[in-house]
Design a protein around this motif. Sequence first.
Motif, mmCIF file in Angstrom:
data_model
loop_
_atom_site.group_PDB
_atom_site.id
_atom_site.type_symbol
_atom_site.label_atom_id
_atom_site.label_comp_id
_atom_site.label_asym_id
_atom_site.label_seq_id
_atom_site.Cartn_x
_atom_site.Cartn_y
_atom_site.Cartn_z
ATOM 1 N N GLY A 236 0.783 -1.233 0.000
ATOM 2 C CA GLY A 236 0.000 0.000 0.000
ATOM 3 C C GLY A 236 0.807 1.272 0.000
ATOM 4 O O GLY A 236 0.252 2.361 0.074
ATOM 5 N N GLY A 237 2.145 1.189 -0.076
ATOM 6 C CA GLY A 237 2.962 2.384 -0.241
ATOM 7 C C GLY A 237 3.417 3.009 1.067
ATOM 8 O O GLY A 237 3.200 2.496 2.168
ATOM 9 N N GLY A 238 4.059 4.181 0.922
ATOM 10 C CA GLY A 238 4.697 4.843 2.053
ATOM 11 C C GLY A 238 3.747 5.264 3.151
ATOM 12 O O GLY A 238 4.130 5.307 4.327
ATOM 13 N N GLN A 239 2.483 5.589 2.796
ATOM 14 C CA GLN A 239 1.539 6.010 3.832
ATOM 15 C C GLN A 239 1.234 4.872 4.794
ATOM 16 O O GLN A 239 0.890 5.106 5.948
ATOM 17 C CB GLN A 239 0.244 6.514 3.186
ATOM 18 N N VAL A 240 1.343 3.636 4.330
ATOM 19 C CA VAL A 240 1.131 2.482 5.203
ATOM 20 C C VAL A 240 2.380 2.206 6.035
ATOM 21 O O VAL A 240 2.309 1.788 7.190
ATOM 22 C CB VAL A 240 0.763 1.238 4.371
ATOM 23 N N LEU A 241 3.538 2.462 5.445
ATOM 24 C CA LEU A 241 4.796 2.223 6.145
ATOM 25 C C LEU A 241 4.956 3.115 7.363
ATOM 26 O O LEU A 241 5.465 2.680 8.403
ATOM 27 C CB LEU A 241 5.962 2.451 5.176
ATOM 28 N N VAL A 242 4.510 4.371 7.244
ATOM 29 C CA VAL A 242 4.762 5.366 8.288
ATOM 30 C C VAL A 242 4.271 4.934 9.672
ATOM 31 O O VAL A 242 5.029 4.991 10.644
ATOM 32 C CB VAL A 242 4.169 6.732 7.880
ATOM 33 N N PRO A 243 3.007 4.492 9.832
ATOM 34 C CA PRO A 243 2.579 4.087 11.183
ATOM 35 C C PRO A 243 3.361 2.893 11.723
ATOM 36 O O PRO A 243 3.550 2.770 12.939
ATOM 37 C CB PRO A 243 1.097 3.748 11.005
ATOM 38 N N TYR A 244 3.811 1.999 10.830
ATOM 39 C CA TYR A 244 4.625 0.875 11.293
ATOM 40 C C TYR A 244 5.964 1.344 11.857
ATOM 41 O O TYR A 244 6.415 0.889 12.906
ATOM 42 C CB TYR A 244 4.851 -0.107 10.128
ATOM 43 N N LEU A 245 6.624 2.239 11.126
ATOM 44 C CA LEU A 245 7.900 2.766 11.608
ATOM 45 C C LEU A 245 7.712 3.541 12.908
ATOM 46 O O LEU A 245 8.558 3.475 13.808
ATOM 47 C CB LEU A 245 8.541 3.665 10.543
ATOM 48 N N TYR A 246 6.614 4.277 13.000
ATOM 49 C CA TYR A 246 6.342 5.040 14.216
ATOM 50 C C TYR A 246 6.207 4.102 15.413
ATOM 51 O O TYR A 246 6.793 4.328 16.475
ATOM 52 C CB TYR A 246 5.068 5.859 14.042
ATOM 53 N N THR A 247 5.422 3.042 15.237
ATOM 54 C CA THR A 247 5.212 2.096 16.331
ATOM 55 C C THR A 247 6.519 1.439 16.759
ATOM 56 O O THR A 247 6.811 1.342 17.960
ATOM 57 C CB THR A 247 4.205 1.007 15.908
ATOM 58 N N GLU A 248 7.322 1.019 15.775
ATOM 59 C CA GLU A 248 8.537 0.273 16.098
ATOM 60 C C GLU A 248 9.635 1.155 16.670
ATOM 61 O O GLU A 248 10.263 0.803 17.668
ATOM 62 C CB GLU A 248 9.056 -0.449 14.852
#
Length: 399
Positions: A236-248
């Motif tokens: 789903g692209g970078g917008q989906v990646l962002v919350p994952y990186l934030y959480t981790e």
Amino acid sequence: MSVKKVRYYLFLKDILLLSVTAFGGPQAFLAMLLERMVKVRGYISEDDLWELNALCNMLPGPSSTQLVSAIGFRVGGPNLAYLALIVWILPATMLMTGAALLISFLQQNTPGALNFARFIQPMAIGFIIFAAQKTIGKMVQSTEAMVLMMISAFVSFFYSSPYIFPVLLLIGGISTSIKYKKQPKLEKDAPLKIQWPNFYLWGGVLVLAAILGGITKSHEILLFENFYRNGSLIFGGGQVLVPYLYTEFVDFKHFLSSEEFLTGYAISQAIPGPTFSIASYVGALSMREGGTLGFLFGGLIGAAGIFLPGIFLIFFVIRFWDQLKVYRPVRAALEGINAVSCGMLIAAAYLLFEPLEANGMNIFFILATYSMLQFTKISSPAIIAGGVTLGILYNYFLA
């Protein structure tokens, strides 16, 4: 210099130009790619571009980067594809690593200076809305596709788990593949032959990084494994990646503060190139204890970890894609996959707006950005530069 070498040189020059002018994420990038790679240069046909885009959306990882590499593979084989990959990601990687250095410096020397990016996030939503309009006009051509797009947008908005994206893409593809009899028959030149080395390379690196990280506890290896794992699982692209990186990296590992991360996200929307380049920013700040070399090494680790899995996978699939798409159900499935991708794009615009304060200023910047893109010839870099300038002026004179 041979005609072939001149063509390869021009291709890399075009990729470099796009890497420093393509704002707004992968969907906005599609419009620029269509104009330069298809209409101006004729490297591939428009149908081929949409097919490759659908293929990249079916795979995890950075779709814009995969698409650039896939086009490079079509034009000049794997060597040109790898060169195109480097040329495409290098400017954004350098900019985001430099941004991490700048943010760290500002925090130590100019408290409160991070507000300069306050207008960039609503402007990014304006870019996405404009890109959605252009992309939907090209990809959604039937009532079935329109229905799939709306269902995808609804589900993606209310269930924003990364695991829902591959499911939606699969359902979309299956739902239109049943209409395969409407597709013209194509003669099969040869039986389907799958070459597995790039798939083994992708899986091998994933397993090896996890094992080495667990044994050595090396901060660098663990950091690479974190990014590689995210790059292997994100659809789903970078917008989906962002919350994952934030959480981790913010909530769990505390390598960055919330303010640092959100400022980096805003900056990633303000620079050209792949939105996955935010990984270089996160990686650089995650290794700030190592000084300047730590920042540089962390930026490279973030880039390598986040981009490599998607590239391994697209190079695996692209080698037999021409044989695979001969099958009518596969070609029919592309309509549904494209429609679902458009729905995800609509949801991304809503999800980005959700954390913003719904005030008049944010709405103004969204509408103003869209209007400038739609009704004027002002370039994307000029629009972004204007937003940053206004943010700086607001910070120093009105805040």
